[in-house]
Design an enzyme around this catalytic site. Structure first.
Site, mmCIF file in Angstrom:
data_model
loop_
_atom_site.group_PDB
_atom_site.id
_atom_site.type_symbol
_atom_site.label_atom_id
_atom_site.label_comp_id
_atom_site.label_asym_id
_atom_site.label_seq_id
_atom_site.Cartn_x
_atom_site.Cartn_y
_atom_site.Cartn_z
ATOM 1 N N SER A 284 0.860 -1.090 0.127
ATOM 2 C CA SER A 284 0.088 -0.051 0.049
ATOM 3 C C SER A 284 0.906 1.349 0.074
ATOM 4 O O SER A 284 1.695 1.478 -0.940
ATOM 5 C CB SER A 284 -0.882 0.069 1.251
ATOM 6 O OG SER A 284 -1.981 0.948 1.030
ATOM 7 N N ASP B 203 -9.778 -3.424 -5.506
ATOM 8 C CA ASP B 203 -8.979 -2.910 -4.379
ATOM 9 C C ASP B 203 -9.836 -1.450 -4.414
ATOM 10 O O ASP B 203 -9.952 -0.774 -5.078
ATOM 11 C CB ASP B 203 -7.756 -2.671 -4.881
ATOM 12 C CG ASP B 203 -6.778 -1.972 -3.497
ATOM 13 O OD1 ASP B 203 -7.500 -1.465 -2.814
ATOM 14 O OD2 ASP B 203 -5.730 -2.363 -3.684
ATOM 15 N N HIS C 50 -7.971 -4.831 -1.578
ATOM 16 C CA HIS C 50 -6.748 -4.379 -0.897
ATOM 17 C C HIS C 50 -6.151 -5.280 -0.127
ATOM 18 O O HIS C 50 -4.974 -5.264 -0.107
ATOM 19 C CB HIS C 50 -7.149 -2.967 -0.226
ATOM 20 C CG HIS C 50 -5.951 -2.297 0.091
ATOM 21 N ND1 HIS C 50 -5.148 -1.858 -0.681
ATOM 22 C CD2 HIS C 50 -5.348 -1.716 1.264
ATOM 23 C CE1 HIS C 50 -3.953 -0.924 -0.292
ATOM 24 N NE2 HIS C 50 -3.980 -1.059 0.873
#
Length: 727
Positions: free
Chosen positions: A579, A664, A699
């Site tokens: 991330s 995501d 995610h």
């Protein structure tokens, strides 16, 4: 002649299979201009809307994007085909270290002991409760009460395995039981976009109401009438929770009353019930500002009251205790101070100081009990738990007897008790749950994570903390763990991990998954670079906005330090981050490509400028106080100077694996997809570049407690294969 042609064709086909060619994405130049500066993005066409992705029949653009993803996934699979048996070995090891019929430690809440458990070979938890044998715990030995109560009949609240049938992805969020213990509200996400549909289950009958509430955060707050809830509805474009509604159980959500709407798109918003059960609290928070609105939970149709007028650069949190609110505030206190104010006068002018600001101690959080105040603090990078006795004034810290560790206040739902529950872990110690008697100092170990399979012998491993010095003199802590009998006198394989954004600090913790690296001679190193809050708020401020490059410099200098100290070398040093940590990896492989043998950029935020210029992209507006707003020319050029996507140049990059999820909600899939496509245009040398795109997840990757390890096995096999380890 035909025979010769056939032989040559066979040789050519065999050669193609051995030398698999990476895919080449179509280029469609898209010009973007800001502050007199032009950028050309050849892969802007890869952006799809949620409607395009979710359509039953793809349009031409969607099909083109999906076809390219398929080519990248196929290229990775074919190129790493030789690691498939090894991936299976790694996966079996990781799953083999998970107790298949595990159960959490029960916690007491409003007359019931709640826990979750897993059954063998099932992916999802089963949430349960058992009635407590006593509602008055003040005079009870909590452990005797728990022991006797757990013989009572089990009530299954949710069997997620049943609910998840037929879905590639399934997640439960925001489970909450009504004050009278009759109703369960829970959210379910079946797409991994973090849109939850709220359901209501009548616990005595087991019936689930037909009425549901779509497009929410999943969390709710119960009013004390046991009929009314408050919840947060999300914006379908930005994915932000922006509106708070009131709902009455058994009615259509179309009739719900809008209670609050946030107009400032830089704020996250939500609603919760205070631990005391006395208040419904709406929160609004940006990177720099907090705001609250409170309502008596006995009066759900009343009007919310602003706690104190919204300020500028003032972050705080509130906890209700009897006739006071306790407030953790950073007003003229970067590391936070503790204040309190009467319930009847919550304005900031009425706040009184309880614990003053300290330059060397970062106040992280608090938990309030009837007679005790528990504080989570950090000093010199290390977390601690502090107990203040509200009756006799005693003030003590829990002694953990290790140099480095992670210790967190755990689930503590009851006020009227002298028992604190906390969790503990270290690089060597599996996660453990303790109850601590705040009057006597007695600790009771309730559970230490069991490592089945081959087991875990802690004496085989060693952990230590070392400190690198960044180029501007900042100390960078590095937590190391390795197998003692595999520690070499010279360089050996080492994986360096960090995150480095949003003030998130990675405390040293145990990972059974990590054993698959350690047992093959890999040193694992965890570091906290600036952008975390390892040394308090200053560490965060020194690693954000116009100081963001300190994050990357710290990580690079940590890597160079590990090389200079002989732990590893550039032929064996690997790095990973996810991330915002994927942004870190993207930046450092641009800045120091020859330092790393291999790199994993997981769900990476890499197209910084384009994303931060587009407020329609989910979560962008909330991030301007983290990265800067590139509509400001100074921030534009600074962000451009490190943006991984924009700084790709012809160079010999390390071997790289980039991962993503098609759905995501945090980092849109097209960022890592475009990143890989552009890297291929500038790739120099023989190192390998692969993309793993999960077409059914977001995610956090796959749902379920076993499925996720298939992805970890791919990552580990990729890294270990680089250094010649394949078994």
């Amino acid at each position: 002649m035909k025979r010769i042609v056939f032989i040559l064709l066979a040789i050519f086909m065999s050669s193609c299979q051995k030398n698999i060619m990476p895919p080449d994405a179509e280029k469609t130049p898209h010009e973007m201009s800001a502050h007199g500066h032009k950028r050309i993005d050849n892969y802007y066409w890869m952006r799809l809307t949620d409607e395009q992705k979710s359509a039953k029949q793809y349009d031409d653009q969607t099909q083109q994007v999906v076809d390219y993803i398929d080519k990248e996934n196929s290229y990775r699979e074919n190129s790493l085909e030789h690691t498939k048996p090894f991936q299976k070995v790694l996966y079996d090891e990781m799953v083999g270290r998970i107790k298949k019929d595990d159960q959490s430690v029960p916690y007491l809440n409003n007359g019931y002991f709640y826990y979750s458990r897993y059954e063998k070979n099932k992916e999802y938890p089963i949430y349960c409760r058992k009635k407590s044998n006593s509602d008055n715990i003040a005079s009870q030995d909590i452990h005797k009460l728990m022991s006797s109560s757990l013989d009572n009949k089990e009530e299954i609240l949710l069997d997620v395995n049943m609910l998840a049938k037929g879905y590639e992805y399934f997640a439960i969020g925001g489970m909450s039981v009504s004050p009278d213990n009759q109703w369960l509200a829970y959210g379910a996400d079946t797409l991994s976009r973090r849109f939850y549909k709220i359901y209501f289950k009548h616990l005595p009958s087991g019936d689930v109401l037909d009425e549901t509430i779509p497009n929410t955060t999943g969390s709710i707050a119960w009013a004390n009438d046991n009929k009314t809830i408050f919840y947060t509805r999300k914006n379908k474009v930005t994915l932000l929770g922006e509106k708070i509604y009131r709902h009455k159980i058994g009615t259509s959500s179309n009739l719900d009353k809008l209670i609050y709407e946030e107009k400032d798109e830089t704020f996250y918003n939500g609603v919760y019930r205070s631990k005391s059960g006395k208040y419904i609290i709406i929160y609004n928070s940006s990177t720099l500002v907090s705001d609250y609105h409170i309502l008596d939970a006995d009066n759900p149709y009343g009007k919310f009251k602003n706690f104190t007028p919204r300020g500028k650069k003032h972050e705080y949190s509130i906890d209700h205790y009897k006739d006071h609110f306790y407030i953790m505030s950073n007003m003229k206190a970067p590391n936070n101070k503790l204040m309190k104010t009467k319930v009847s006068a919550t304005g900031i002018s009425n706040w009184e100081e309880v614990i003053a600001h300290r330059e060397d101690v970062h106040l992280l959080g608090l938990e309030i009990f009837n007679n005790h105040l528990v504080l989570s603090e950090r000093k010199e990078g290390l977390r601690s738990i502090r107990i203040k006795n509200m009756k006799n004034g005693a003030d003590d810290y829990i002694d953990f007897n290790e140099e480095t560790y992670s210790a967190y206040i755990s689930t503590n739902e009851e006020y009227n008790t002298n028992i604190l529950r906390y969790s503990y872990s270290s690089m060597l110690t599996p996660s453990s749950v303790y109850d601590y008697n705040m009057d006597t100092g007695e600790k009771v170990l309730l559970k230490k994570r069991e490592i089945p399979g081959k087991g875990y012998d802690q004496d085989l491993y060693e952990a230590k903390t070392i400190y690198a010095t960044s180029r501007d003199g900042e100390r960078v802590p590095i937590y190391l763990v390795y197998r003692k009998d595999m520690k070499k006198n010279g360089p050996q394989p080492l994986l360096l991990y960090s995150y480095g954004s949003y003030g998130s600090t990675s405390d040293p913790y145990f990972s059974s998954t990590r054993l698959s690296l350690l047992d093959r001679g890999v040193i694992y190193a965890l570091t906290n670079v600036r952008g975390s809050q390892i040394y308090g708020r200053r560490s965060y401020d020194d690693g954000k906005m116009l100081n963001k490059k300190n994050t990357f410099n710290d990580f690079i200098d940590a890597g160079k330090f590990l090389v200079s100290e002989g732990y590893t070398d550039s032929n064996q040093l690997m790095c990973s981050g996810g991330s915002a940590g994927g942004l870190l990896i993207g930046a450092v492989v641009n800045m120091e490509p020859k330092l790393w043998k291999g790199a994993i950029a997981a769900v990476p935020f890499v197209d910084v400028i384009t994303t931060m210029l587009d407020a329609t992209i989910p979560l962008t507006s909330n991030e301007w106080d983290e990265w800067g707003n590139p509509q400001n020319e100074e921030y534009y050029h600074y962000m451009l100077s490190y943006s991984p996507y924009d700084q790709i140049k012809d160079r010999e990059y390390p071997n790289m694996l980039v991962t993503s999820g098609f759905f995501d909600s945090q980092v849109q899939y097209w960022e890592p997809l475009k990143y890989v496509a552009k890297l291929r245009d500038h790739w120099v040398g023989e190192n390998k570049l692969y993309l793993y795109m999960n077409m059914d997840a977001g995610h956090g990757g796959k749902s379920g407690r076993f499925n996720i390890y298939k992805e970890v096995a791919i990552e580990y096999a990729f890294l270990l294969d680089l250094i010649g380890i394949n078994s």
